[in-house]
Motif scaffolding. Structure first.
Motif, PDB file in Angstrom:
ATOM      1  N   ASN A 116      -6.955  14.871  17.456  1.00  0.00           N
ATOM      2  CA  ASN A 116      -6.791  13.442  17.346  1.00  0.00           C
ATOM      3  C   ASN A 116      -6.293  12.879  16.294  1.00  0.00           C
ATOM      4  N   VAL A 117      -6.506  13.419  15.241  1.00  0.00           N
ATOM      5  CA  VAL A 117      -6.124  12.900  13.978  1.00  0.00           C
ATOM      6  C   VAL A 117      -4.632  13.176  13.810  1.00  0.00           C
ATOM      7  N   LYS A 118      -4.275  14.511  13.958  1.00  0.00           N
ATOM      8  CA  LYS A 118      -2.942  14.867  13.768  1.00  0.00           C
ATOM      9  C   LYS A 118      -1.890  14.302  14.904  1.00  0.00           C
ATOM     10  N   LEU A 119      -2.513  14.059  16.259  1.00  0.00           N
ATOM     11  CA  LEU A 119      -1.741  13.323  17.267  1.00  0.00           C
ATOM     12  C   LEU A 119      -1.628  11.856  16.793  1.00  0.00           C
ATOM     13  N   GLY A 120      -2.454  11.319  16.252  1.00  0.00           N
ATOM     14  CA  GLY A 120      -2.508   9.929  15.724  1.00  0.00           C
ATOM     15  C   GLY A 120      -1.423   9.696  14.578  1.00  0.00           C
ATOM     16  N   ALA A 180       1.074  -1.224   0.034  1.00  0.00           N
ATOM     17  CA  ALA A 180      -0.167   0.136   0.037  1.00  0.00           C
ATOM     18  C   ALA A 180       0.895   1.083   0.172  1.00  0.00           C
ATOM     19  N   LYS A 181       0.513   2.416  -0.543  1.00  0.00           N
ATOM     20  CA  LYS A 181       1.261   3.454  -0.983  1.00  0.00           C
ATOM     21  C   LYS A 181       0.860   4.587   0.094  1.00  0.00           C
ATOM     22  N   LEU A 182      -0.073   4.460   0.732  1.00  0.00           N
ATOM     23  CA  LEU A 182      -0.650   5.648   1.653  1.00  0.00           C
ATOM     24  C   LEU A 182      -1.368   5.089   2.818  1.00  0.00           C
ATOM     25  N   VAL A 183      -0.908   5.742   4.025  1.00  0.00           N
ATOM     26  CA  VAL A 183      -1.755   5.717   5.222  1.00  0.00           C
ATOM     27  C   VAL A 183      -2.551   7.031   5.524  1.00  0.00           C
ATOM     28  N   LEU A 184      -3.789   6.746   5.789  1.00  0.00           N
ATOM     29  CA  LEU A 184      -4.523   7.949   6.088  1.00  0.00           C
ATOM     30  C   LEU A 184      -5.402   7.525   7.341  1.00  0.00           C
ATOM     31  N   VAL A 185      -5.310   8.735   8.254  1.00  0.00           N
ATOM     32  CA  VAL A 185      -6.149   8.554   9.549  1.00  0.00           C
ATOM     33  C   VAL A 185      -7.330   9.354   9.308  1.00  0.00           C
ATOM     34  N   LEU A 186      -8.472   8.774   9.472  1.00  0.00           N
ATOM     35  CA  LEU A 186      -9.818   9.381   9.120  1.00  0.00           C
ATOM     36  C   LEU A 186     -10.501   9.521  10.410  1.00  0.00           C
ATOM     37  N   GLY A 187     -10.734  10.808  11.000  1.00  0.00           N
ATOM     38  CA  GLY A 187     -11.662  11.246  11.880  1.00  0.00           C
ATOM     39  C   GLY A 187     -12.872  11.577  11.257  1.00  0.00           C
ATOM     40  N   HIS A 188     -14.015  12.083  12.039  1.00  0.00           N
ATOM     41  CA  HIS A 188     -15.384  12.533  11.582  1.00  0.00           C
ATOM     42  C   HIS A 188     -15.947  13.338  12.684  1.00  0.00           C
ATOM     43  N   GLU A 189     -16.941  14.027  12.252  1.00  0.00           N
ATOM     44  CA  GLU A 189     -17.861  15.168  12.873  1.00  0.00           C
ATOM     45  C   GLU A 189     -18.621  14.211  13.868  1.00  0.00           C
ATOM     46  N   TYR A 190     -19.105  14.667  14.908  1.00  0.00           N
ATOM     47  CA  TYR A 190     -20.156  14.368  16.064  1.00  0.00           C
ATOM     48  C   TYR A 190     -19.652  12.982  16.291  1.00  0.00           C
ATOM     49  N   CYS A 191     -18.169  12.781  16.404  1.00  0.00           N
ATOM     50  CA  CYS A 191     -17.740  11.374  17.141  1.00  0.00           C
ATOM     51  C   CYS A 191     -18.121  11.148  18.630  1.00  0.00           C
ATOM     52  N   GLY A 192     -18.982   9.975  18.758  1.00  0.00           N
ATOM     53  CA  GLY A 192     -19.374   9.641  20.049  1.00  0.00           C
ATOM     54  C   GLY A 192     -18.022   9.377  20.966  1.00  0.00           C
ATOM     55  N   ALA A 193     -17.045   8.825  20.505  1.00  0.00           N
ATOM     56  CA  ALA A 193     -15.780   8.476  21.336  1.00  0.00           C
ATOM     57  C   ALA A 193     -15.211   9.840  21.945  1.00  0.00           C
ATOM     58  N   ILE A 194     -14.976  10.793  20.764  1.00  0.00           N
ATOM     59  CA  ILE A 194     -14.568  11.955  21.158  1.00  0.00           C
ATOM     60  C   ILE A 194     -15.343  12.723  22.126  1.00  0.00           C
ATOM     61  N   LYS A 195     -16.558  12.813  21.968  1.00  0.00           N
ATOM     62  CA  LYS A 195     -17.464  13.570  22.927  1.00  0.00           C
ATOM     63  C   LYS A 195     -17.503  12.630  24.412  1.00  0.00           C
ATOM     64  N   SER A 196     -17.518  11.277  24.429  1.00  0.00           N
ATOM     65  CA  SER A 196     -17.229  10.679  25.751  1.00  0.00           C
ATOM     66  C   SER A 196     -15.968  11.013  26.413  1.00  0.00           C
ATOM     67  N   LYS A 203      -7.638  11.472  25.238  1.00  0.00           N
ATOM     68  CA  LYS A 203      -7.547  12.347  26.216  1.00  0.00           C
ATOM     69  C   LYS A 203      -6.526  13.589  25.749  1.00  0.00           C
ATOM     70  N   PRO A 204      -5.433  13.184  25.239  1.00  0.00           N
ATOM     71  CA  PRO A 204      -4.043  14.079  24.837  1.00  0.00           C
ATOM     72  C   PRO A 204      -4.639  15.049  24.168  1.00  0.00           C
ATOM     73  N   ALA A 205      -5.633  14.579  22.951  1.00  0.00           N
ATOM     74  CA  ALA A 205      -6.181  15.548  22.015  1.00  0.00           C
ATOM     75  C   ALA A 205      -7.085  16.411  22.735  1.00  0.00           C
ATOM     76  N   VAL A 206      -7.820  15.994  23.757  1.00  0.00           N
ATOM     77  CA  VAL A 206      -8.715  16.916  24.447  1.00  0.00           C
ATOM     78  C   VAL A 206      -7.954  17.873  25.213  1.00  0.00           C
ATOM     79  N   GLY A 207      -6.748  17.685  25.557  1.00  0.00           N
ATOM     80  CA  GLY A 207      -6.045  18.395  26.368  1.00  0.00           C
ATOM     81  C   GLY A 207      -5.335  19.539  25.354  1.00  0.00           C
ATOM     82  N   VAL A 208      -5.001  19.129  24.226  1.00  0.00           N
ATOM     83  CA  VAL A 208      -4.239  20.133  23.466  1.00  0.00           C
ATOM     84  C   VAL A 208      -5.520  21.227  22.996  1.00  0.00           C
ATOM     85  N   ILE A 212     -14.045  13.615  26.213  1.00  0.00           N
ATOM     86  CA  ILE A 212     -14.213  15.047  26.715  1.00  0.00           C
ATOM     87  C   ILE A 212     -14.968  15.001  28.023  1.00  0.00           C
ATOM     88  N   ASP A 213     -16.203  13.917  27.954  1.00  0.00           N
ATOM     89  CA  ASP A 213     -16.897  14.110  29.341  1.00  0.00           C
ATOM     90  C   ASP A 213     -16.295  13.232  30.485  1.00  0.00           C
TER      91      ASP A 213
END
Length: 257
Positions: free
Chosen positions: A212-216, A149-165, A183-188, A167-168
Motif C-alpha cells: 500500500n505504501v509503495k503503490l501510494g 518542503a524537501k521530502l515526501v514520506l508515505v508512512l504506513g504502520h503495523e496492525y492497521c485497521g484500514a488494511i484489515k478492513s 484493494k489494489p495493494a491487497v491484490g498485489v 482485506i475483509d
C-alpha cells in the motif's frame, strides 16, 4: 519558635533542591557516536524553528537523515527539551517545514513524536490507510512547491485497521470508498504471499501494508506532475516507510519506484 525554625529549614531544603534541579538541567549529555558532548540545555530551550534561509540550504538527503536520527532518538528515549511556548509564537510568523508526511489516522502513530520533531518542522497529512486522493496530492504540492518542503514520506504502520478492513471487504458508508483505494495493494500481496492471505494473519497484513505504501508512492508520481518533476530535478525525495508499533522504529523504503 521551634515551629518557625522548622519552617525555615524546610524552605532551605526546597531552595537547595530547586538549585540542584536547575543545575541538572543546565547541561544535557548527547552521544554523537564517537564522543559524548555536554550541551547547555538553555541553548536547547532556545532552539528556533527553521527560517526560509535555513530551509533553502537543506538538501532532501539532509532531511531524510534528520528523520532517521529523530526516530532513533525516539526509540532510545533520547528526547530534547523544547520551549514549546516560544516555538508557538515564532511559528505564527511563518512556516518552513522540512518534510510532508502522509500518515494513517491511527492514534497510536504520533507522527511528530516518532520523528522527535517539534512545532513548525513537519507538514502532517492524516487519513485512514494513508491513501492517496486529489486533496492529499494538493496538500503535498503546496507543502513542497509553495512552502519549500524537501521530502515526501508515505508512512504506513503495523496492525492497521484500514488494511484489515480492506482485506475483509468491509462495506460501511463512506468507509467503503476509502477501503477500495487499498484493494489494489491487497491484490498485489495475494499474488506473491506464501501463507494464509487473511486479516488474522499479521504477516499478510504487513505485506499489504508495504504494498500500500509503495503503490501510494507510485500514485503520487503518476498523478502529480509537479512532484514528479521536483523529484526528477532532485529538489525533493519521495520515500516510503512502515512504523513498527512494538519497537517504535521506522523502516524506510528509499528505493520504492
Amino acid at each position: 519558635m521551634r515551629f518557625f525554625c522548622f519552617v525555615i529549614f524546610v524552605v532551605s531544603l526546597v531552595g537547595l533542591g530547586a538549585c540542584k534541579q536547575k543545575s541538572a538541567l543546565k547541561e544535557h549529555e548527547f552521544n554523537t557516536g564517537n564522543d559524548t558532548v555536554m550541551i547547555d540545555t538553555e541553548d536547547i530551550l532556545k532552539t528556533d524553528i527553521l527560517t526560509k534561509e535555513q530551509q533553502d540550504k537543506l538538501k532532501p538527503t539532509d532531511v531524510l537523515s534528520r528523520l532517521k536520527k529523530g526516530n532513533q532518538d525516539f526509540t532510545e528515549d533520547n528526547l530534547t527539551i523544547r520551549n514549546t511556548t516560544e516555538r508557538v509564537r515564532k511559528a505564527s510568523l511563518g512556516q518552513y517545514p522540512k518534510a510532508v508526511i502522509l500518515s494513517c489516522l491511527d492514534s497510536r502513530v504520533p507522527v511528530e513524536d516518532i520523528f522527535h520533531s517539534g512545532i513548525g518542522n513537519l507538514f502532517v497529512v492524516r487519513v485512514a490507510g494513508n491513501i492517496i486522493n486529489d486533496d492529499i496530492l494538493g496538500s503535498m504540492e503546496y507543502a513542497c512547491k509553495v512552502s519549500g518542503a524537501k521530502l515526501v514520506l508515505v508512512l504506513g504502520h503495523e496492525y492497521c485497521g484500514a488494511i484489515k478492513s480492506s482485506i475483509d471487504g468491509v462495506e460501511l458508508g463512506n468507509i467503503t470508498k476509502l477501503l477500495n483505494k487499498i484493494k489494489p495493494a491487497v491484490g498485489v500481496a495475494r499474488m506473491t504471499f506464501q501463507g494464509e492471505a487473511v486479516s488474522s494473519n499479521p504477516k499478510f497484513v504487513e505485506a499489504v501494508c508495504e504494498n500500500n505504501v509503495k503503490l501510494g508512492i507510485a500514485e503520487i508520481r503518476r498523478k502529480s506532475p509537479i512532484l514528479k518533476e521536483m523529484e526528477a530535478k532532485k529538489e525533493i525525495l519521495i520515500v516510503g516507510a512502515v512504523y513498527d508499533m512494538k519497537t517504535g522504529k521506522v523502516e524506510m523504503f528509499e528505493d520504492a519506484q
